[in-house]
Each structure stands twice: as structure tokens, then as C-alpha cells.
Write a protein that holds these residues in place. Structure first.
Motif, mmCIF file in Angstrom:
data_model
loop_
_atom_site.group_PDB
_atom_site.id
_atom_site.type_symbol
_atom_site.label_atom_id
_atom_site.label_comp_id
_atom_site.label_asym_id
_atom_site.label_seq_id
_atom_site.Cartn_x
_atom_site.Cartn_y
_atom_site.Cartn_z
ATOM 1 N N ALA A 55 14.738 9.367 -2.042
ATOM 2 C CA ALA A 55 15.371 8.054 -1.820
ATOM 3 C C ALA A 55 15.142 7.084 -2.978
ATOM 4 O O ALA A 55 15.641 5.972 -2.948
ATOM 5 C CB ALA A 55 14.830 7.438 -0.525
ATOM 6 N N LYS A 56 14.371 7.515 -3.991
ATOM 7 C CA LYS A 56 14.015 6.623 -5.110
ATOM 8 C C LYS A 56 13.318 5.358 -4.599
ATOM 9 O O LYS A 56 13.653 4.236 -4.960
ATOM 10 C CB LYS A 56 15.229 6.247 -5.948
ATOM 11 C CG LYS A 56 15.954 7.428 -6.550
ATOM 12 C CD LYS A 56 15.219 7.969 -7.732
ATOM 13 C CE LYS A 56 16.059 8.957 -8.506
ATOM 14 N NZ LYS A 56 15.507 10.291 -8.543
ATOM 15 N N SER A 57 12.339 5.571 -3.724
ATOM 16 C CA SER A 57 11.576 4.465 -3.134
ATOM 17 C C SER A 57 10.622 3.861 -4.153
ATOM 18 O O SER A 57 10.219 4.515 -5.117
ATOM 19 C CB SER A 57 10.766 4.969 -1.936
ATOM 20 O OG SER A 57 11.591 5.588 -0.986
ATOM 21 N N PHE A 58 10.245 2.635 -3.921
ATOM 22 C CA PHE A 58 9.234 1.994 -4.750
ATOM 23 C C PHE A 58 8.430 1.025 -3.907
ATOM 24 O O PHE A 58 8.839 0.634 -2.822
ATOM 25 C CB PHE A 58 9.848 1.291 -5.967
ATOM 26 C CG PHE A 58 10.859 0.222 -5.637
ATOM 27 C CD1 PHE A 58 10.468 -1.099 -5.500
ATOM 28 C CD2 PHE A 58 12.198 0.532 -5.475
ATOM 29 C CE1 PHE A 58 11.387 -2.090 -5.203
ATOM 30 C CE2 PHE A 58 13.134 -0.444 -5.176
ATOM 31 C CZ PHE A 58 12.732 -1.760 -5.047
ATOM 32 N N ALA A 59 7.261 0.693 -4.397
ATOM 33 C CA ALA A 59 6.389 -0.270 -3.719
ATOM 34 C C ALA A 59 6.089 -1.406 -4.678
ATOM 35 O O ALA A 59 6.042 -1.215 -5.898
ATOM 36 C CB ALA A 59 5.089 0.404 -3.272
ATOM 37 N N ASN A 60 5.894 -2.559 -4.126
ATOM 38 C CA ASN A 60 5.598 -3.744 -4.933
ATOM 39 C C ASN A 60 4.102 -4.028 -4.939
ATOM 40 O O ASN A 60 3.452 -3.960 -3.903
ATOM 41 C CB ASN A 60 6.351 -4.960 -4.397
ATOM 42 C CG ASN A 60 7.845 -4.817 -4.573
ATOM 43 O OD1 ASN A 60 8.307 -4.260 -5.553
ATOM 44 N ND2 ASN A 60 8.602 -5.310 -3.619
ATOM 45 N N TRP A 61 3.587 -4.327 -6.113
ATOM 46 C CA TRP A 61 2.199 -4.771 -6.280
ATOM 47 C C TRP A 61 2.255 -6.254 -6.603
ATOM 48 O O TRP A 61 2.884 -6.665 -7.580
ATOM 49 C CB TRP A 61 1.518 -4.005 -7.418
ATOM 50 C CG TRP A 61 1.077 -2.654 -6.991
ATOM 51 C CD1 TRP A 61 1.866 -1.568 -6.739
ATOM 52 C CD2 TRP A 61 -0.258 -2.247 -6.731
ATOM 53 N NE1 TRP A 61 1.100 -0.509 -6.349
ATOM 54 C CE2 TRP A 61 -0.209 -0.891 -6.339
ATOM 55 C CE3 TRP A 61 -1.492 -2.883 -6.790
ATOM 56 C CZ2 TRP A 61 -1.347 -0.165 -6.011
ATOM 57 C CZ3 TRP A 61 -2.620 -2.158 -6.483
ATOM 58 C CH2 TRP A 61 -2.535 -0.806 -6.080
ATOM 59 N N TYR A 62 1.609 -7.040 -5.753
ATOM 60 C CA TYR A 62 1.607 -8.489 -5.912
ATOM 61 C C TYR A 62 0.312 -8.931 -6.580
ATOM 62 O O TYR A 62 -0.752 -8.378 -6.319
ATOM 63 C CB TYR A 62 1.721 -9.168 -4.545
ATOM 64 C CG TYR A 62 3.083 -8.971 -3.928
ATOM 65 C CD1 TYR A 62 4.071 -9.934 -4.079
ATOM 66 C CD2 TYR A 62 3.380 -7.828 -3.213
ATOM 67 C CE1 TYR A 62 5.327 -9.750 -3.527
ATOM 68 C CE2 TYR A 62 4.636 -7.632 -2.657
ATOM 69 C CZ TYR A 62 5.604 -8.591 -2.827
ATOM 70 O OH TYR A 62 6.839 -8.415 -2.294
ATOM 71 N N TYR A 63 0.434 -9.925 -7.420
ATOM 72 C CA TYR A 63 -0.763 -10.499 -8.021
ATOM 73 C C TYR A 63 -0.625 -12.014 -8.050
ATOM 74 O O TYR A 63 0.480 -12.540 -8.158
ATOM 75 C CB TYR A 63 -1.043 -9.931 -9.411
ATOM 76 C CG TYR A 63 0.118 -9.995 -10.369
ATOM 77 C CD1 TYR A 63 0.274 -11.062 -11.245
ATOM 78 C CD2 TYR A 63 1.075 -8.990 -10.385
ATOM 79 C CE1 TYR A 63 1.340 -11.117 -12.118
ATOM 80 C CE2 TYR A 63 2.147 -9.030 -11.258
ATOM 81 C CZ TYR A 63 2.271 -10.089 -12.130
ATOM 82 O OH TYR A 63 3.337 -10.151 -12.989
#
Length: 139
Positions: A124-132
Motif C-alpha cells: 500500500a506504500k504506507s508511511f508513518a509520521n515522526w513528530y518533533y
């Protein structure tokens, strides 16, 4: 920490970090939002995490000059970075088993879960976000 701790404990930790930080010093906080984007039904069922609001947490803790942003990381696709992050996701399923495995996953189903999730995410070409976020301490 947002994945495993209630908000009042996170605020207590932030207050303690603020207490030992010099006036005018900065606190930086980095968290991953593992729910991901374009994830399939397996990942969605496994990870039940609320969205992050680091700027709100820092503001509640009394920090000033708060800046927040995020970076998106591919899960299991996109070359070396996606491969690296898929290792992180696999380790997450092992380390956080007590938080993720619920009555809807048998032991056998849970053991197969990391491979299923990573295959689903790559397709699905998923991605996750890293917040800073970064905020200044004023005493």
C-alpha cells in the motif's frame, strides 16, 4: 512514550525535564505516530493510537517559543530508509506485545502479525509520521 503513558504521566515527565533544564534552555521531544497513513486493515486493527499534539503538551507544561513539525518515513518500501523503518516496526511488535495484543489476536495470529503488517504496508506504500517539537524553558 505517548504510545504507552497516559497524558498526566507525560506531563509529569515533561515537568521534571523542565525542572532540571536551565532557564532559557530548550527541550526537544520526538515521538512516532505509528497508526500510519495508507495502512491496510491489519495495521489499522493492530495499532490503535491517538494523534499526537506535542505542541499542546509543551504549552501545557509552560514552555515557550514552541516549534513543531514532522517527517514521514516509508514502512517497508522506499529503499534503505524504508528497510530500516520496517525493522523498527518489527521490533515494536515484539517489544509492545502487551499493549498491542488484545483478545482479538491469538498467540499464533500475533506471531504472524509483523510479517503480515510489513507486507501490507509495502504493497500500500504506507508511511508513518515522526513528530518533533522544541520549546524554551522560562523560569
Amino acid at each position: 512514550m505517548v504510545l504507552t503513558l497516559p497524558k498526566d504521566k507525560i506531563l509529569w515527565i515533561m515537568d521534571e525535564i523542565k525542572r532540571v533544564t536551565k532557564d532559557g534552555g530548550y527541550i526537544e521531544w520526538v515521538e512516532s505516530y505509528l497508526k500510519g497513513v495508507r495502512c491496510g486493515p491489519i495495521m489499522t486493527k493492530a495499532i490503535n493510537q491517538n494523534s499526537l499534539h506535542l505542541d499542546s503538551l509543551m504549552s501545557t507544561a509552560g514552555l515557550e517559543d514552541i516549534e513543531e513539525d514532522f517527517k514521514s518515513l516509508p514502512i517497508g518500501w522506499g529503499g534503505p530508509l524504508g528497510d530500516l523503518f520496517s525493522g523498527y516496526v518489527r521490533a515494536l511488535f515484539v517489544s509492545f506485545r502487551a499493549f498491542i495484543q488484545r483478545d482479538d489476536f491469538s498467540d499464533a495470529d500475533y506471531a504472524a502479525l509483523p510479517d503480515q503488517v510489513l507486507a501490507e504496508c509495502a504493497q500500500a506504500k504506507s508511511f508513518a509520521n515522526w513528530y518533533y517539537a522544541c520549546g524554551r524553558v522560562r523560569k
